[in-house]
Design a protein around this motif. Sequence first.
Motif, PDB file in Angstrom:
ATOM      1  N   CYS A  76     -12.692  22.214 -10.595  1.00 28.72           N
ATOM      2  CA  CYS A  76     -11.754  22.600  -9.547  1.00 28.72           C
ATOM      3  C   CYS A  76     -11.844  21.771  -8.275  1.00 28.72           C
ATOM      4  CB  CYS A  76     -11.960  24.070  -9.201  1.00 28.72           C
ATOM      5  SG  CYS A  76     -11.967  25.162 -10.641  1.00 28.72           S
ATOM      6  N   PHE A  82     -16.702  25.748 -11.234  1.00 28.21           N
ATOM      7  CA  PHE A  82     -15.833  25.447 -10.105  1.00 28.21           C
ATOM      8  C   PHE A  82     -16.044  24.006  -9.635  1.00 28.21           C
ATOM      9  CE2 PHE A  82     -14.494  25.250  -5.700  1.00 28.21           C
ATOM     10  CZ  PHE A  82     -13.246  25.852  -5.762  1.00 28.21           C
ATOM     11  N   GLN A 104      -5.520  25.838 -15.784  1.00 33.43           N
ATOM     12  CA  GLN A 104      -6.678  25.341 -15.041  1.00 33.43           C
ATOM     13  C   GLN A 104      -6.611  25.832 -13.596  1.00 33.43           C
ATOM     14  OE1 GLN A 104      -7.097  21.085 -14.803  1.00 33.43           O
ATOM     15  NE2 GLN A 104      -9.008  21.225 -13.681  1.00 33.43           N
ATOM     16  N   TYR A 105      -5.428  25.762 -12.997  1.00 33.87           N
ATOM     17  CA  TYR A 105      -5.273  26.257 -11.629  1.00 33.87           C
ATOM     18  C   TYR A 105      -5.589  27.757 -11.573  1.00 33.87           C
ATOM     19  CZ  TYR A 105      -3.681  27.375  -7.056  1.00 33.87           C
ATOM     20  OH  TYR A 105      -3.674  27.834  -5.773  1.00 33.87           O
ATOM     21  N   ILE A 126      -6.526  24.553  -4.013  1.00 37.64           N
ATOM     22  CA  ILE A 126      -6.372  25.992  -4.257  1.00 37.64           C
ATOM     23  C   ILE A 126      -5.614  26.588  -3.084  1.00 37.64           C
ATOM     24  CG2 ILE A 126      -7.555  28.169  -4.728  1.00 37.64           C
ATOM     25  CD1 ILE A 126      -7.988  26.013  -6.887  1.00 37.64           C
ATOM     26  N   ASP A 146     -12.748  30.560  -7.586  1.00 41.35           N
ATOM     27  CA  ASP A 146     -12.856  30.537  -6.126  1.00 41.35           C
ATOM     28  C   ASP A 146     -13.006  31.962  -5.594  1.00 41.35           C
ATOM     29  OD1 ASP A 146     -12.614  28.992  -3.540  1.00 41.35           O
ATOM     30  OD2 ASP A 146     -10.883  30.316  -3.316  1.00 41.35           O
ATOM     31  N   CYS A 173      -9.290  28.267 -11.816  1.00 41.01           N
ATOM     32  CA  CYS A 173      -9.951  27.829 -10.581  1.00 41.01           C
ATOM     33  C   CYS A 173      -9.730  28.822  -9.441  1.00 41.01           C
ATOM     34  CB  CYS A 173      -9.475  26.433 -10.187  1.00 41.01           C
ATOM     35  SG  CYS A 173     -10.107  25.151 -11.295  1.00 41.01           S
TER      36      CYS A 173
END
Length: 189
Positions: free
Chosen positions: A180, A176, A109-110, A185, A117, A113
Amino acid sequence: MKKKTLAGLAIGAAAVMALTAGAIGSANASVIPANATDAQLLAPSIHSQGSGFYSQAQVPSVWAAVTGHFPAALPTGYQFPTATPAEMQANGKGPRVYQEGLPDVLAAQYWRCAWLDYSLQPNLTAIQADNANTHLKMSTYMALPSVSGHVPESDLEAAIASTASEDNVSAHQAEFTMMCSTLNIEKSN
């Protein structure tokens, strides 16, 4: 704009269960495959009803192993957080354990994201935009360790499309916002 989040969809799919934590497991001694799951990188110390669970004491080690061995690159200038995600911190709620697959899903997921971004940055060159779009194909995300076993692809795509249409934004912007907004981030200097 209606506030929606799919973080629960991805994160909730890998159940977090409150159990008494056991001893720290050991890393697997065999050769690590390129697309290794968290359980292949660090054995869960607790087993119940056919599932493996990480103790709170294992969380920093398993997060470091998953992010250090992640099979797909982050965009230039981004890095995985060194601190474990909030979803894997007990925060005074007593002993907790975390189902195997959760560290993988959170790292994926990170990763997604970070690419979202990056894709939303103004003034990307055509090459940079193509690179972001290649990484953001749903099939690329679903192929990451443990994702296909914990994230229902059709539900995710349908929710993104619905939000994009309702909010009159791009699919990347909708995703996003949904997935997110609660993540930190991190960009490297």
